[in-house]
Write an enzyme that holds these catalytic residues in place. Structure first.
Site, PDB file in Angstrom:
ATOM      1  CG  LEU A  78      -1.927  -1.225   1.188  1.00 16.83           C
ATOM      2  CD1 LEU A  78      -2.820  -1.205   2.413  1.00 16.83           C
ATOM      3  CD2 LEU A  78      -2.744  -1.299  -0.087  1.00 16.83           C
ATOM      4  CB  CYS A  79       4.465   1.932  -0.198  1.00 19.29           C
ATOM      5  SG  CYS A  79       4.977   1.689   1.498  1.00 19.29           S
ATOM      6  CG  MET A 115       6.745   2.849   4.839  1.00 19.66           C
ATOM      7  SD  MET A 115       7.069   2.027   6.421  1.00 19.66           S
ATOM      8  CE  MET A 115       7.441   0.379   5.877  1.00 19.66           C
ATOM      9  CG  ASP A 130      23.517 -12.704  -0.434  1.00 17.45           C
ATOM     10  OD1 ASP A 130      23.251 -13.917  -0.313  1.00 17.45           O
ATOM     11  OD2 ASP A 130      23.873 -12.194  -1.511  1.00 17.45           O
TER      12      ASP A 130
END
Length: 166
Positions: A78-79, A115, A130
Protein backbone atom coordinates in the site's frame (compact mmCIF):
# COMPACT_ATOMS: atom_id res chain seq x y z
CA UNK A 1 -14.94 4.19 26.72
CA UNK A 2 -13.64 2.75 23.45
CA UNK A 3 -12.10 5.01 20.87
CA UNK A 4 -13.40 4.86 17.34
CA UNK A 5 -10.17 4.08 15.47
CA UNK A 6 -10.07 4.92 11.80
CA UNK A 7 -7.62 2.82 9.86
CA UNK A 8 -6.38 4.82 6.90
CA UNK A 9 -5.57 1.78 4.76
CA UNK A 10 -8.98 0.11 5.19
CA UNK A 11 -12.20 1.34 3.60
CA UNK A 12 -15.69 1.26 5.16
CA UNK A 13 -16.17 -2.33 3.95
CA UNK A 14 -12.98 -3.48 5.67
CA UNK A 15 -11.05 -3.81 2.40
CA UNK A 16 -7.42 -2.78 2.00
CA UNK A 17 -6.87 0.42 0.05
CA UNK A 18 -4.15 2.86 -0.84
CA UNK A 19 -4.68 6.22 0.86
CA UNK A 20 -5.61 9.06 -1.51
CA UNK A 21 -2.93 11.72 -1.05
CA UNK A 22 -3.95 13.81 -4.07
CA UNK A 23 -5.29 16.66 -1.92
CA UNK A 24 -2.33 16.75 0.48
CA UNK A 25 0.16 19.58 0.19
CA UNK A 26 3.50 18.72 -1.40
CA UNK A 27 6.20 19.50 1.14
CA UNK A 28 9.86 18.63 1.53
CA UNK A 29 10.03 15.35 3.43
CA UNK A 30 13.05 13.58 4.90
CA UNK A 31 13.49 10.36 6.84
CA UNK A 32 16.47 8.72 8.54
CA UNK A 33 16.53 5.00 9.32
CA UNK A 34 19.17 3.03 11.20
CA UNK A 35 20.23 -0.55 11.75
CA UNK A 36 23.15 -2.72 12.85
CA UNK A 37 24.75 -6.02 11.96
CA UNK A 38 26.97 -7.91 14.37
CA UNK A 39 29.50 -10.34 12.93
CA UNK A 40 32.52 -12.41 13.89
CA UNK A 41 36.03 -10.95 13.83
CA UNK A 42 36.95 -12.68 10.56
CA UNK A 43 34.05 -11.09 8.67
CA UNK A 44 34.67 -7.67 10.21
CA UNK A 45 38.33 -7.82 9.17
CA UNK A 46 37.35 -8.97 5.66
CA UNK A 47 34.95 -6.06 5.23
CA UNK A 48 37.45 -3.54 6.60
CA UNK A 49 40.30 -4.88 4.43
CA UNK A 50 38.06 -5.49 1.38
CA UNK A 51 39.06 -9.15 1.19
CA UNK A 52 35.61 -10.76 1.12
CA UNK A 53 35.58 -13.13 -1.88
CA UNK A 54 32.23 -11.88 -3.22
CA UNK A 55 33.57 -8.34 -3.63
CA UNK A 56 33.55 -4.93 -1.99
CA UNK A 57 30.78 -5.52 0.53
CA UNK A 58 29.93 -1.98 1.55
CA UNK A 59 29.74 -0.62 -1.99
CA UNK A 60 27.45 -3.46 -3.09
CA UNK A 61 25.31 -3.02 0.05
CA UNK A 62 25.12 0.75 -0.55
CA UNK A 63 23.86 0.29 -4.11
CA UNK A 64 21.41 -2.44 -3.01
CA UNK A 65 20.00 -0.17 -0.29
CA UNK A 66 19.52 2.72 -2.70
CA UNK A 67 17.87 0.47 -5.28
CA UNK A 68 15.56 -0.99 -2.63
CA UNK A 69 14.53 2.44 -1.33
CA UNK A 70 13.54 3.40 -4.88
CA UNK A 71 11.45 0.22 -5.23
CA UNK A 72 9.69 0.29 -1.84
CA UNK A 73 6.29 0.66 -3.53
CA UNK A 74 6.90 -2.70 -5.25
CA UNK A 75 7.66 -4.45 -1.96
CA UNK A 76 5.10 -2.97 0.44
CA UNK A 77 1.63 -3.27 -1.08
CA UNK A 78 0.00 0.00 0.00
CA UNK A 79 3.00 2.32 -0.35
CA UNK A 80 2.86 5.09 -2.93
CA UNK A 81 5.30 5.47 -5.79
CA UNK A 82 7.67 8.18 -4.58
CA UNK A 83 10.19 10.10 -6.63
CA UNK A 84 13.15 10.20 -4.27
CA UNK A 85 15.26 13.33 -4.62
CA UNK A 86 17.93 11.93 -2.31
CA UNK A 87 18.97 8.56 -0.93
CA UNK A 88 22.21 8.18 0.98
CA UNK A 89 23.46 5.02 2.68
CA UNK A 90 26.32 5.45 5.17
CA UNK A 91 28.14 2.83 7.21
CA UNK A 92 30.16 3.20 10.39
CA UNK A 93 31.77 0.78 12.82
CA UNK A 94 30.01 0.99 16.19
CA UNK A 95 32.55 -1.47 17.63
CA UNK A 96 35.09 -3.96 16.28
CA UNK A 97 32.32 -6.36 15.27
CA UNK A 98 29.19 -4.18 14.93
CA UNK A 99 28.62 -2.26 11.72
CA UNK A 100 25.83 0.32 11.59
CA UNK A 101 23.97 1.63 8.58
CA UNK A 102 22.05 4.85 8.21
CA UNK A 103 19.75 5.54 5.27
CA UNK A 104 18.58 9.09 4.55
CA UNK A 105 15.77 9.58 2.04
CA UNK A 106 14.24 12.79 0.77
CA UNK A 107 11.47 13.91 -1.57
CA UNK A 108 9.13 16.80 -2.25
CA UNK A 109 5.63 15.41 -2.32
CA UNK A 110 2.33 14.68 -0.58
CA UNK A 111 3.49 11.66 1.45
CA UNK A 112 6.48 10.72 3.57
CA UNK A 113 9.59 8.66 2.88
CA UNK A 114 9.89 6.69 6.13
CA UNK A 115 9.23 3.32 4.51
CA UNK A 116 11.83 4.06 1.83
CA UNK A 117 14.48 4.84 4.45
CA UNK A 118 13.63 1.71 6.46
CA UNK A 119 13.66 -0.44 3.32
CA UNK A 120 17.02 0.98 2.24
CA UNK A 121 18.60 0.30 5.63
CA UNK A 122 17.20 -3.22 5.84
CA UNK A 123 18.27 -4.25 2.35
CA UNK A 124 21.76 -2.83 2.87
CA UNK A 125 22.06 -4.99 6.01
CA UNK A 126 20.66 -8.06 4.27
CA UNK A 127 23.13 -7.58 1.43
CA UNK A 128 26.01 -7.55 3.91
CA UNK A 129 24.64 -10.77 5.39
CA UNK A 130 24.30 -12.35 1.93
CA UNK A 131 27.83 -11.45 0.88
CA UNK A 132 29.40 -12.71 4.12
CA UNK A 133 27.18 -15.64 5.17
CA UNK A 134 29.72 -18.26 4.05
CA UNK A 135 32.05 -16.93 6.76
CA UNK A 136 29.47 -16.34 9.51
CA UNK A 137 25.92 -17.66 9.48
CA UNK A 138 25.32 -16.25 12.97
CA UNK A 139 25.48 -12.60 11.96
CA UNK A 140 22.76 -10.69 13.77
CA UNK A 141 20.78 -7.81 12.28
CA UNK A 142 19.23 -5.62 14.98
CA UNK A 143 18.10 -2.18 16.11
CA UNK A 144 16.44 -1.32 12.80
CA UNK A 145 14.34 1.77 13.43
CA UNK A 146 13.20 5.13 12.17
CA UNK A 147 15.40 7.76 13.83
CA UNK A 148 13.86 10.89 12.44
CA UNK A 149 11.38 12.26 9.93
CA UNK A 150 10.41 15.74 8.90
CA UNK A 151 7.82 17.37 6.67
CA UNK A 152 4.13 16.91 6.17
CA UNK A 153 1.15 17.51 8.42
CA UNK A 154 2.54 15.54 11.38
CA UNK A 155 5.72 17.64 11.41
CA UNK A 156 9.10 16.73 12.82
CA UNK A 157 9.63 13.43 14.65
CA UNK A 158 12.76 12.38 16.53
CA UNK A 159 12.76 8.86 17.93
CA UNK A 160 13.63 7.98 21.49
CA UNK A 161 15.85 5.36 19.79
CA UNK A 162 18.21 8.16 18.73
CA UNK A 163 20.78 6.90 21.26
CA UNK A 164 21.37 3.71 19.23
CA UNK A 165 22.99 5.93 16.64
CA UNK A 166 25.48 7.40 19.13
Amino acid sequence: MEENLQFTHINEQGEARMVDVSKKEATERTAIAYGEIQMNKEVAAGIKNQTIKKGEVLQVARVAGIMAAKKTFELIPLCHVIALTKCVIDFSWKSDQILSVQCVTKTVGPTGVEMEALTGANIALLTIYDMCKAMDREMNISNVCLLEKSGGKSGHFISRNQEVNE
